[in-house]
Write a protein that holds these residues in place. Structure first.
Motif, PDB file in Angstrom:
ATOM      1  N   GLU A  62       0.563  -1.387   0.218  1.00 44.73           N
ATOM      2  CA  GLU A  62      -0.418   0.372  -0.265  1.00 44.73           C
ATOM      3  C   GLU A  62       1.082   1.034  -0.358  1.00 44.73           C
ATOM      4  O   GLU A  62       0.843   2.196   0.984  1.00 44.73           O
ATOM      5  CB  GLU A  62      -1.129   0.262   1.176  1.00 44.73           C
ATOM      6  CG  GLU A  62      -1.822  -1.251   1.174  1.00 44.73           C
ATOM      7  CD  GLU A  62      -2.396  -1.525   2.431  1.00 44.73           C
ATOM      8  OE1 GLU A  62      -2.186  -0.488   3.624  1.00 44.73           O
ATOM      9  OE2 GLU A  62      -3.870  -2.136   2.395  1.00 44.73           O
ATOM     10  N   GLY A  63       1.924   1.421  -1.089  1.00 43.83           N
ATOM     11  CA  GLY A  63       2.671   2.605  -1.309  1.00 43.83           C
ATOM     12  C   GLY A  63       3.721   2.524   0.080  1.00 43.83           C
ATOM     13  O   GLY A  63       3.757   4.323   0.106  1.00 43.83           O
ATOM     14  N   LYS A  64       3.786   1.700   1.025  1.00 44.48           N
ATOM     15  CA  LYS A  64       5.058   1.905   1.740  1.00 44.48           C
ATOM     16  C   LYS A  64       6.277   1.653   1.521  1.00 44.48           C
ATOM     17  O   LYS A  64       7.500   0.767   2.206  1.00 44.48           O
ATOM     18  CB  LYS A  64       4.368   0.838   2.500  1.00 44.48           C
ATOM     19  CG  LYS A  64       3.515   1.242   3.626  1.00 44.48           C
ATOM     20  CD  LYS A  64       3.457   0.241   4.963  1.00 44.48           C
ATOM     21  CE  LYS A  64       1.697  -0.460   5.312  1.00 44.48           C
ATOM     22  NZ  LYS A  64       1.493  -1.395   6.032  1.00 44.48           N
ATOM     23  N   GLY A  65       6.306   1.934   0.112  1.00 42.40           N
ATOM     24  CA  GLY A  65       8.313   1.799  -0.425  1.00 42.40           C
ATOM     25  C   GLY A  65       8.142   1.393  -1.269  1.00 42.40           C
ATOM     26  O   GLY A  65       7.105   0.891  -2.174  1.00 42.40           O
ATOM     27  N   SER A  66       9.581   1.565  -2.334  1.00 41.66           N
ATOM     28  CA  SER A  66       9.438   0.766  -3.447  1.00 41.66           C
ATOM     29  C   SER A  66      10.074  -0.810  -4.083  1.00 41.66           C
ATOM     30  O   SER A  66      10.878  -1.034  -3.186  1.00 41.66           O
ATOM     31  CB  SER A  66      10.729   1.329  -4.296  1.00 41.66           C
ATOM     32  OG  SER A  66      10.641   0.735  -6.009  1.00 41.66           O
ATOM     33  N   TYR A  67       8.869  -1.366  -3.904  1.00 44.09           N
ATOM     34  CA  TYR A  67       8.513  -2.688  -4.183  1.00 44.09           C
ATOM     35  C   TYR A  67       9.894  -3.167  -4.970  1.00 44.09           C
ATOM     36  O   TYR A  67      10.720  -4.063  -5.016  1.00 44.09           O
ATOM     37  CB  TYR A  67       7.900  -3.469  -4.571  1.00 44.09           C
ATOM     38  CG  TYR A  67       7.888  -4.980  -5.091  1.00 44.09           C
ATOM     39  CD1 TYR A  67       7.622  -5.938  -4.117  1.00 44.09           C
ATOM     40  CD2 TYR A  67       7.973  -5.757  -6.507  1.00 44.09           C
ATOM     41  CE1 TYR A  67       7.800  -6.969  -3.828  1.00 44.09           C
ATOM     42  CE2 TYR A  67       8.404  -6.941  -6.361  1.00 44.09           C
ATOM     43  CZ  TYR A  67       7.821  -7.709  -5.337  1.00 44.09           C
ATOM     44  OH  TYR A  67       8.509  -9.264  -6.023  1.00 44.09           O
ATOM     45  N   GLN A  68       9.940  -2.252  -6.172  1.00 45.27           N
ATOM     46  CA  GLN A  68      11.315  -2.834  -7.187  1.00 45.27           C
ATOM     47  C   GLN A  68      12.583  -2.742  -6.915  1.00 45.27           C
ATOM     48  O   GLN A  68      13.626  -3.314  -6.587  1.00 45.27           O
ATOM     49  CB  GLN A  68      10.931  -1.876  -8.348  1.00 45.27           C
ATOM     50  CG  GLN A  68      12.146  -2.429  -9.268  1.00 45.27           C
ATOM     51  CD  GLN A  68      12.064  -3.998  -9.407  1.00 45.27           C
ATOM     52  OE1 GLN A  68      10.719  -4.514 -10.128  1.00 45.27           O
ATOM     53  NE2 GLN A  68      13.395  -4.811 -10.355  1.00 45.27           N
ATOM     54  N   VAL A  69      13.111  -1.668  -5.683  1.00 39.27           N
ATOM     55  CA  VAL A  69      13.781  -0.861  -5.452  1.00 39.27           C
ATOM     56  C   VAL A  69      14.480  -1.618  -3.530  1.00 39.27           C
ATOM     57  O   VAL A  69      15.345  -2.324  -3.785  1.00 39.27           O
ATOM     58  CB  VAL A  69      14.294   0.431  -4.388  1.00 39.27           C
ATOM     59  CG1 VAL A  69      15.508   0.119  -3.852  1.00 39.27           C
ATOM     60  CG2 VAL A  69      14.008   1.646  -5.512  1.00 39.27           C
ATOM     61  N   ASN A  70      13.603  -1.816  -3.127  1.00 40.97           N
ATOM     62  CA  ASN A  70      13.601  -3.252  -1.852  1.00 40.97           C
ATOM     63  C   ASN A  70      14.019  -4.884  -2.573  1.00 40.97           C
ATOM     64  O   ASN A  70      14.781  -5.277  -1.579  1.00 40.97           O
ATOM     65  CB  ASN A  70      12.566  -2.676  -1.125  1.00 40.97           C
ATOM     66  CG  ASN A  70      12.552  -1.431  -0.284  1.00 40.97           C
ATOM     67  OD1 ASN A  70      13.855  -0.881  -0.178  1.00 40.97           O
ATOM     68  ND2 ASN A  70      11.616  -0.479  -0.568  1.00 40.97           N
ATOM     69  N   SER A  71      12.370  -5.344  -3.740  1.00 42.36           N
ATOM     70  CA  SER A  71      13.411  -6.390  -3.191  1.00 42.36           C
ATOM     71  C   SER A  71      14.492  -6.124  -3.705  1.00 42.36           C
ATOM     72  O   SER A  71      14.902  -7.986  -3.740  1.00 42.36           O
ATOM     73  CB  SER A  71      12.112  -7.179  -4.582  1.00 42.36           C
ATOM     74  OG  SER A  71      11.625  -6.167  -5.666  1.00 42.36           O
ATOM     75  N   THR A  72      14.824  -6.063  -4.723  1.00 36.51           N
ATOM     76  CA  THR A  72      16.164  -6.075  -5.681  1.00 36.51           C
ATOM     77  C   THR A  72      17.863  -5.487  -4.631  1.00 36.51           C
ATOM     78  O   THR A  72      18.193  -6.744  -4.873  1.00 36.51           O
ATOM     79  CB  THR A  72      16.274  -5.101  -6.722  1.00 36.51           C
ATOM     80  OG1 THR A  72      15.218  -4.912  -8.145  1.00 36.51           O
ATOM     81  CG2 THR A  72      17.530  -5.285  -7.331  1.00 36.51           C
ATOM     82  N   ALA A  73      17.103  -5.474  -3.815  1.00 37.43           N
ATOM     83  CA  ALA A  73      17.972  -4.900  -2.659  1.00 37.43           C
ATOM     84  C   ALA A  73      18.471  -6.977  -1.470  1.00 37.43           C
ATOM     85  O   ALA A  73      19.125  -6.792  -1.698  1.00 37.43           O
ATOM     86  CB  ALA A  73      17.862  -3.810  -1.123  1.00 37.43           C
ATOM     87  N   LEU A  74      17.104  -7.071  -1.351  1.00 40.33           N
ATOM     88  CA  LEU A  74      17.224  -8.136  -0.834  1.00 40.33           C
ATOM     89  C   LEU A  74      17.385  -9.572  -1.354  1.00 40.33           C
ATOM     90  O   LEU A  74      17.902 -10.551  -1.272  1.00 40.33           O
ATOM     91  CB  LEU A  74      15.439  -8.579  -0.053  1.00 40.33           C
ATOM     92  CG  LEU A  74      14.700  -7.521   0.380  1.00 40.33           C
ATOM     93  CD1 LEU A  74      13.494  -7.868   0.598  1.00 40.33           C
ATOM     94  CD2 LEU A  74      14.864  -7.838   1.940  1.00 40.33           C
ATOM     95  N   LYS A  75      17.100  -9.453  -2.805  1.00 44.78           N
ATOM     96  CA  LYS A  75      17.280 -10.022  -3.704  1.00 44.78           C
ATOM     97  C   LYS A  75      19.405 -10.590  -4.102  1.00 44.78           C
ATOM     98  O   LYS A  75      20.354 -11.306  -3.285  1.00 44.78           O
ATOM     99  CB  LYS A  75      17.447 -10.197  -5.408  1.00 44.78           C
ATOM    100  CG  LYS A  75      15.711 -10.848  -5.036  1.00 44.78           C
ATOM    101  CD  LYS A  75      15.075 -10.937  -6.720  1.00 44.78           C
ATOM    102  CE  LYS A  75      13.713 -10.823  -5.762  1.00 44.78           C
ATOM    103  NZ  LYS A  75      12.725 -10.810  -8.030  1.00 44.78           N
ATOM    104  N   LYS A  76      20.086  -9.305  -4.034  1.00 42.53           N
ATOM    105  CA  LYS A  76      21.407  -8.956  -4.090  1.00 42.53           C
ATOM    106  C   LYS A  76      22.062  -9.508  -2.616  1.00 42.53           C
ATOM    107  O   LYS A  76      22.857  -9.461  -2.451  1.00 42.53           O
ATOM    108  CB  LYS A  76      21.513  -7.676  -4.053  1.00 42.53           C
ATOM    109  CG  LYS A  76      21.155  -7.287  -5.862  1.00 42.53           C
ATOM    110  CD  LYS A  76      21.759  -5.419  -5.523  1.00 42.53           C
ATOM    111  CE  LYS A  76      21.497  -5.231  -7.299  1.00 42.53           C
ATOM    112  NZ  LYS A  76      22.147  -3.774  -7.594  1.00 42.53           N
ATOM    113  N   MET A  77      21.003  -9.203  -1.435  1.00 43.49           N
ATOM    114  CA  MET A  77      22.192  -9.976  -0.020  1.00 43.49           C
ATOM    115  C   MET A  77      21.440 -11.127   0.226  1.00 43.49           C
ATOM    116  O   MET A  77      21.892 -12.335   1.333  1.00 43.49           O
ATOM    117  CB  MET A  77      21.175  -9.726   0.962  1.00 43.49           C
ATOM    118  CG  MET A  77      20.838  -7.845   0.770  1.00 43.49           C
ATOM    119  SD  MET A  77      20.782  -7.193   2.755  1.00 43.49           S
ATOM    120  CE  MET A  77      18.488  -6.391   1.977  1.00 43.49           C
TER     121      MET A  77
END
Length: 105
Positions: A62-77
């Motif tokens: 519900e607009g609590k941040g960017s899914y793309q940016v955050n999921s990409t960071a989580l994948k990199k980690m």
């Protein structure tokens, strides 16, 4: 108590699993969780109970941040699955990390 072939006392699979989880939760997962930004935590809370489609995660965010940016960071980690077979699906990679999130976060 049952003694295994090497003479050691077999404490049972359940006991060993409980001990392993306890160590993972306190020694590893707590540290990982504390270092994550809120947007990444939000995604992990959503998928803690099991894999979710991207659309489901976006609806719950519900607009609590960017899914793309955050999921990409989580994948990199290495915290979210990153492969062609999981395209469009968010899934936690670490064993019992979803359980840790549901219980303690």
């Amino acid at each position: 108590m049952f003694r295994g072939v090497n003479g050691c006392i077999d404490k049972g699979e359940e006991y060993v699993l409980k001990q392993a989880k306890s160590e993972l939760f306190s020694q590893c997962y707590e540290k990982i969780w504390k270092e994550l930004p809120d947007g990444e935590r939000a995604i992990l809370r959503i998928v803690a109970s099991g894999p979710k489609k991207r659309k489901e995660v976006l609806e719950e965010l519900e607009g609590k941040g960017s899914y793309q940016v955050n999921s990409t960071a989580l994948k990199k980690m290495g915290l979210l699955e990153d492969s062609s077979k999981s395209y469009g699906i968010a899934e936690i990679t670490l064993p019992f990390f979803g359980e840790y999130i549901e219980k303690y976060c």
